[in-house]
Write an enzyme that holds these catalytic residues in place. Sequence first.
Site, PDB file in Angstrom:
ATOM      1  N   TYR A  98      34.496  52.507  54.415  1.00 19.56           N
ATOM      2  CA  TYR A  98      34.185  53.718  55.179  1.00 19.56           C
ATOM      3  C   TYR A  98      33.096  54.523  54.449  1.00 19.56           C
ATOM      4  CZ  TYR A  98      35.083  58.284  57.288  1.00 19.56           C
ATOM      5  OH  TYR A  98      34.960  59.486  57.920  1.00 19.56           O
ATOM      6  N   ASP A 170      42.825  50.288  51.668  1.00 20.99           N
ATOM      7  CA  ASP A 170      42.766  51.226  52.788  1.00 20.99           C
ATOM      8  C   ASP A 170      43.229  50.450  54.021  1.00 20.99           C
ATOM      9  OD1 ASP A 170      41.967  52.722  55.030  1.00 20.99           O
ATOM     10  OD2 ASP A 170      40.252  53.605  53.966  1.00 20.99           O
ATOM     11  N   LYS A 195      43.524  58.376  62.398  1.00 27.41           N
ATOM     12  CA  LYS A 195      43.149  57.313  63.310  1.00 27.41           C
ATOM     13  C   LYS A 195      44.379  56.803  64.074  1.00 27.41           C
ATOM     14  CE  LYS A 195      39.336  58.299  61.234  1.00 27.41           C
ATOM     15  NZ  LYS A 195      38.821  57.575  60.073  1.00 27.41           N
TER      16      LYS A 195
END
Length: 378
Positions: A98, A170, A195
């Site tokens: 990310y 993650d 999310k």
Amino acid sequence: MRLQTKLIHGGISEDATTGAVSVPIYQTSTYRQEKVGQHKGYEYSRSGNPTRHALEELIAALEGGVKGFAFASGLAGIHATLTLFKSGGHILLGNDVYGGTFRLFSQVLSKTGLTYTLIDSSESAQIQAALQPNTKALYLETPSNPLLKITDLKKCAALAKEHGLVTIVDNTFATPYLQNPLELGADIVVHSATKYLGGHSDVVAGLVTTNSPKLAQEIGFLQNAIGGVLGPQDSWLIQRGIKTLAVRMQAHGKNALGVARFLQAHPKVDKVYYPGLESHPHHALAKSQMRGFGGMLSFTLKDEAQAAPFIERLKIFTLAESLGGVESLVSVPALMTHACIPKEQRLKAGVSDGLVRLSVGIEDMEDLIEDLDQALKG
Ligand SMILES: *Cc1c(COP(=O)(O)O)cnc(C)c1O
């Protein structure tokens, strides 16, 4: 308790004092003490809050951790986790993590004397090659963002363990419904609960869990000492989201596969990146370590210059950052989520300017495909 049941009844799922089947929102900053130092387990809400605690127990139960920690954002949780490592330490970092995580390493942690080397964690030989005497941890995402590469967690975690590294995964894209990194050998799992866990694009939150009592004790200390905790209202929203995670992830996966197949067959589309496609180079690995392939995919058009006009013609897919909500979103990682990564490095990691990322929602699949079809026709 099986997984789908655990999503609803795991951790602390009701209120011990009233029997309320939804853990109440304990909107309080402090707690009355009977005598000095004598209390009911809560002293001050940065250190502990019953609503947050229920969510923390839930993520630990879902990931197989000993303790969970809830933060004000995914990045707050990732930051607190990385403060485990001292100045002079070195971390192996997945090269398509990310964008905000990369920015944290390159512009914040670097100032504190923590160094990193970017690696493609889906090629374990790169891990071995990048090791330094001061390497302390391996940090990765699988499936990765935005190219949906899959890293062999069992293999990488074993390799990391051999060299005394802490493996941090993650798990935002897969969620505990599809993948449990701790069971595959990782030490710490982090989530942007903003999310899929929240699932409705209405809250920003982060979760961390570990199966090591020692690491749990240290992360707990850092959570309280740094203070980026999640408030009770948002903790409640994430718990509510998690209750429907199973049905949502099933719907996301079904729609994403349908959309991926449609795109793959379309003459204007060049490459489609979705681990659920048999043509994905890591399909077999994804199948072996995940229980489904999730709702994220990305693709390129044969004519890169058509990416922006294509996106503007979409009617149901909303152009927006973020992912994992019930509604379908579209983004251009190079210009949006990954804009803070230097272009040269971005291209090296395969994130071209024309790459389009979809967060496939749970609308009717036919409507999503029709929308893509009309936008591709132009
Ligand atoms: C969004 C995201 C983050 C950051 O989380 P925030 O809640 O936005 O702070 C970290 N990792 C991944 C994979 C993400 O998608």
